[in-house]
Design a protein around this motif. Structure first.
Motif, PDB file in Angstrom:
ATOM      1  N   MET A 220      -2.643   9.865   2.621  1.00 50.61           N
ATOM      2  CA  MET A 220      -3.354   8.680   2.214  1.00 50.61           C
ATOM      3  C   MET A 220      -3.436   7.607   3.631  1.00 50.61           C
ATOM      4  SD  MET A 220      -4.352   7.061  -1.084  1.00 50.61           S
ATOM      5  CE  MET A 220      -3.579   8.711  -1.918  1.00 50.61           C
ATOM      6  N   SER A 221      -4.330   7.191   4.033  1.00 51.50           N
ATOM      7  CA  SER A 221      -4.125   6.539   4.931  1.00 51.50           C
ATOM      8  C   SER A 221      -4.147   4.785   4.233  1.00 51.50           C
ATOM      9  CB  SER A 221      -5.402   6.276   6.195  1.00 51.50           C
ATOM     10  OG  SER A 221      -6.570   6.095   5.358  1.00 51.50           O
ATOM     11  N   ARG A 222      -3.637   4.405   5.301  1.00 48.68           N
ATOM     12  CA  ARG A 222      -3.410   2.316   4.347  1.00 48.68           C
ATOM     13  C   ARG A 222      -4.801   1.612   4.768  1.00 48.68           C
ATOM     14  NH1 ARG A 222       0.375   1.914   0.731  1.00 48.68           N
ATOM     15  NH2 ARG A 222       0.576   0.149   0.928  1.00 48.68           N
ATOM     16  N   VAL A 223      -5.561   2.464   4.282  1.00 51.47           N
ATOM     17  CA  VAL A 223      -6.771   1.346   4.914  1.00 51.47           C
ATOM     18  C   VAL A 223      -7.491   0.715   3.632  1.00 51.47           C
ATOM     19  CG1 VAL A 223      -8.823   1.106   6.093  1.00 51.47           C
ATOM     20  CG2 VAL A 223      -6.445   2.060   7.251  1.00 51.47           C
ATOM     21  N   CYS A 224      -8.182  -0.102   4.083  1.00 53.41           N
ATOM     22  CA  CYS A 224      -8.602  -0.972   2.096  1.00 53.41           C
ATOM     23  C   CYS A 224     -10.236  -0.255   2.441  1.00 53.41           C
ATOM     24  CB  CYS A 224      -9.359  -2.432   2.323  1.00 53.41           C
ATOM     25  SG  CYS A 224     -10.104  -2.832   1.039  1.00 53.41           S
ATOM     26  N   GLU A 225     -11.498  -0.020   1.840  1.00 48.70           N
ATOM     27  CA  GLU A 225     -12.321   0.885   1.868  1.00 48.70           C
ATOM     28  C   GLU A 225     -13.660  -0.145   1.561  1.00 48.70           C
ATOM     29  OE1 GLU A 225     -12.475   4.754  -0.054  1.00 48.70           O
ATOM     30  OE2 GLU A 225     -11.086   4.563  -1.637  1.00 48.70           O
ATOM     31  N   LEU A 226     -13.086  -0.851   1.392  1.00 49.40           N
ATOM     32  CA  LEU A 226     -13.996  -2.283   1.663  1.00 49.40           C
ATOM     33  C   LEU A 226     -14.201  -2.973   2.823  1.00 49.40           C
ATOM     34  CD1 LEU A 226     -14.356  -3.591  -2.022  1.00 49.40           C
ATOM     35  CD2 LEU A 226     -16.004  -1.593  -0.584  1.00 49.40           C
ATOM     36  N   THR A 227     -13.135  -3.112   3.790  1.00 52.98           N
ATOM     37  CA  THR A 227     -12.809  -4.327   4.372  1.00 52.98           C
ATOM     38  C   THR A 227     -12.468  -3.579   5.761  1.00 52.98           C
ATOM     39  OG1 THR A 227     -10.587  -5.316   3.851  1.00 52.98           O
ATOM     40  CG2 THR A 227     -11.785  -6.059   3.174  1.00 52.98           C
ATOM     41  N   GLY A 228     -11.965  -2.598   5.717  1.00 50.60           N
ATOM     42  CA  GLY A 228     -11.664  -1.502   6.716  1.00 50.60           C
ATOM     43  C   GLY A 228     -10.036  -2.225   7.221  1.00 50.60           C
ATOM     44  N   LYS A 229      -9.779  -3.295   6.835  1.00 47.08           N
ATOM     45  CA  LYS A 229      -7.997  -3.833   7.409  1.00 47.08           C
ATOM     46  C   LYS A 229      -6.846  -3.045   6.991  1.00 47.08           C
ATOM     47  CE  LYS A 229      -7.446  -8.094   4.986  1.00 47.08           C
ATOM     48  NZ  LYS A 229      -6.591  -8.592   3.918  1.00 47.08           N
ATOM     49  N   GLY A 230      -6.444  -2.129   7.842  1.00 44.37           N
ATOM     50  CA  GLY A 230      -4.763  -1.599   7.779  1.00 44.37           C
ATOM     51  C   GLY A 230      -3.968  -2.120   8.175  1.00 44.37           C
ATOM     52  N   PRO A 231      -2.897  -1.556   8.852  1.00 43.54           N
ATOM     53  CA  PRO A 231      -1.495  -2.562   9.293  1.00 43.54           C
ATOM     54  C   PRO A 231      -1.555  -2.558  10.541  1.00 43.54           C
ATOM     55  CG  PRO A 231      -1.450   0.443   8.217  1.00 43.54           C
ATOM     56  CD  PRO A 231      -2.783   0.449   8.553  1.00 43.54           C
ATOM     57  N   MET A 232      -1.119  -3.729  10.691  1.00 43.73           N
ATOM     58  CA  MET A 232      -0.916  -4.264  11.726  1.00 43.73           C
ATOM     59  C   MET A 232       1.196  -4.110  11.609  1.00 43.73           C
ATOM     60  SD  MET A 232      -2.756  -8.292  10.587  1.00 43.73           S
ATOM     61  CE  MET A 232      -2.025  -9.074  11.933  1.00 43.73           C
ATOM     62  N   VAL A 233       1.013  -4.420  13.603  1.00 41.45           N
ATOM     63  CA  VAL A 233       2.832  -4.265  13.924  1.00 41.45           C
ATOM     64  C   VAL A 233       2.506  -5.983  13.926  1.00 41.45           C
ATOM     65  CG1 VAL A 233       3.375  -3.012  15.840  1.00 41.45           C
ATOM     66  CG2 VAL A 233       1.442  -1.932  14.817  1.00 41.45           C
ATOM     67  N   GLY A 234       4.532  -5.943  14.275  1.00 40.86           N
ATOM     68  CA  GLY A 234       5.192  -7.151  14.779  1.00 40.86           C
ATOM     69  C   GLY A 234       6.451  -7.055  15.078  1.00 40.86           C
ATOM     70  N   ASN A 235       6.798  -8.179  14.777  1.00 39.53           N
ATOM     71  CA  ASN A 235       9.033  -7.615  14.780  1.00 39.53           C
ATOM     72  C   ASN A 235       9.278  -8.850  14.029  1.00 39.53           C
ATOM     73  OD1 ASN A 235       8.394  -6.763  18.370  1.00 39.53           O
ATOM     74  ND2 ASN A 235       7.457  -8.999  18.250  1.00 39.53           N
ATOM     75  N   ASN A 236      10.274  -8.143  13.368  1.00 39.64           N
ATOM     76  CA  ASN A 236      11.593  -8.426  12.902  1.00 39.64           C
ATOM     77  C   ASN A 236      12.499  -9.511  14.367  1.00 39.64           C
ATOM     78  OD1 ASN A 236      11.466  -7.712  10.029  1.00 39.64           O
ATOM     79  ND2 ASN A 236      12.137  -5.972  10.844  1.00 39.64           N
ATOM     80  N   VAL A 237      12.601 -10.671  13.538  1.00 43.56           N
ATOM     81  CA  VAL A 237      13.418 -11.020  14.758  1.00 43.56           C
ATOM     82  C   VAL A 237      14.353 -11.419  13.972  1.00 43.56           C
ATOM     83  CG1 VAL A 237      13.475 -13.258  15.867  1.00 43.56           C
ATOM     84  CG2 VAL A 237      11.089 -12.257  15.881  1.00 43.56           C
ATOM     85  N   SER A 238      15.883 -11.528  14.378  1.00 37.68           N
ATOM     86  CA  SER A 238      16.539 -11.609  13.790  1.00 37.68           C
ATOM     87  C   SER A 238      17.794 -13.400  14.081  1.00 37.68           C
ATOM     88  CB  SER A 238      17.976 -10.504  14.065  1.00 37.68           C
ATOM     89  OG  SER A 238      18.361 -11.022  15.366  1.00 37.68           O
ATOM     90  N   HIS A 239      18.675 -13.201  13.129  1.00 38.33           N
ATOM     91  CA  HIS A 239      19.416 -14.713  13.304  1.00 38.33           C
ATOM     92  C   HIS A 239      19.538 -14.639  15.535  1.00 38.33           C
ATOM     93  CE1 HIS A 239      21.198 -18.725  12.354  1.00 38.33           C
ATOM     94  NE2 HIS A 239      22.014 -18.213  13.270  1.00 38.33           N
ATOM     95  N   ALA A 240      19.636 -13.662  15.439  1.00 41.21           N
ATOM     96  CA  ALA A 240      20.460 -13.471  17.144  1.00 41.21           C
ATOM     97  C   ALA A 240      19.631 -13.747  17.781  1.00 41.21           C
ATOM     98  CB  ALA A 240      21.962 -12.931  17.224  1.00 41.21           C
ATOM     99  N   ASN A 241      17.887 -13.642  17.447  1.00 45.00           N
ATOM    100  CA  ASN A 241      17.065 -13.350  18.195  1.00 45.00           C
ATOM    101  C   ASN A 241      16.325 -11.945  18.728  1.00 45.00           C
ATOM    102  OD1 ASN A 241      14.090 -14.873  18.503  1.00 45.00           O
ATOM    103  ND2 ASN A 241      14.896 -15.697  20.912  1.00 45.00           N
ATOM    104  N   ASN A 242      17.044 -10.965  18.270  1.00 44.89           N
ATOM    105  CA  ASN A 242      16.947  -9.701  18.251  1.00 44.89           C
ATOM    106  C   ASN A 242      15.259  -9.141  17.810  1.00 44.89           C
ATOM    107  OD1 ASN A 242      19.199  -9.044  19.712  1.00 44.89           O
ATOM    108  ND2 ASN A 242      20.427  -9.303  17.956  1.00 44.89           N
TER     109      ASN A 242
END
Length: 95
Positions: free
Chosen positions: A1-23
């Motif tokens: 099942m896709s992770r998309v809202c049926e009314l707004t079309g909002k779906g997954p976004m991509v980003g970064n986990n940033v560690s304390h060491a800035n990894n």
């Protein structure tokens, strides 16, 4: 099942986990989706939809499913929501 809202079309976004060491490592931000039953006043029926919580708040703010779909863009709606919207418009035209 896709992770998309049926009314707004909002779906997954991509980003970064940033560690304390800035990894930086890739991660996904998933929308907060809930299976809800919304009632159409015009049709007198209930519909099960997979909706984000922000969309659910907007539906309440606009005064229900019928009012939300009247103002919603067709490109954002799922096929199921588009069918509901067309049925509502047809019922309002005949009434």
């Amino acid at each position: 099942m896709s992770r998309v809202c049926e009314l707004t079309g909002k779906g997954p976004m991509v980003g970064n986990n940033v560690s304390h060491a800035n990894n930086k490592t890739k991660r996904r931000f998933l929308p907060n989706l809930n299976d809800v039953t919304l009632i159409s006043d015009t049709l007198g029926r209930s519909f099960k939809l997979r909706v984000s919580t922000s969309a659910l708040r907007t539906v309440d703010h606009r005064g229900g499913l019928d009012a939300f779909l009247a103002r919603a863009k067709d490109a954002e709606l799922s096929e199921k929501a588009l069918k509901i919207k067309k049925d509502i418009v047809k019922a309002q035209a005949t009434a």
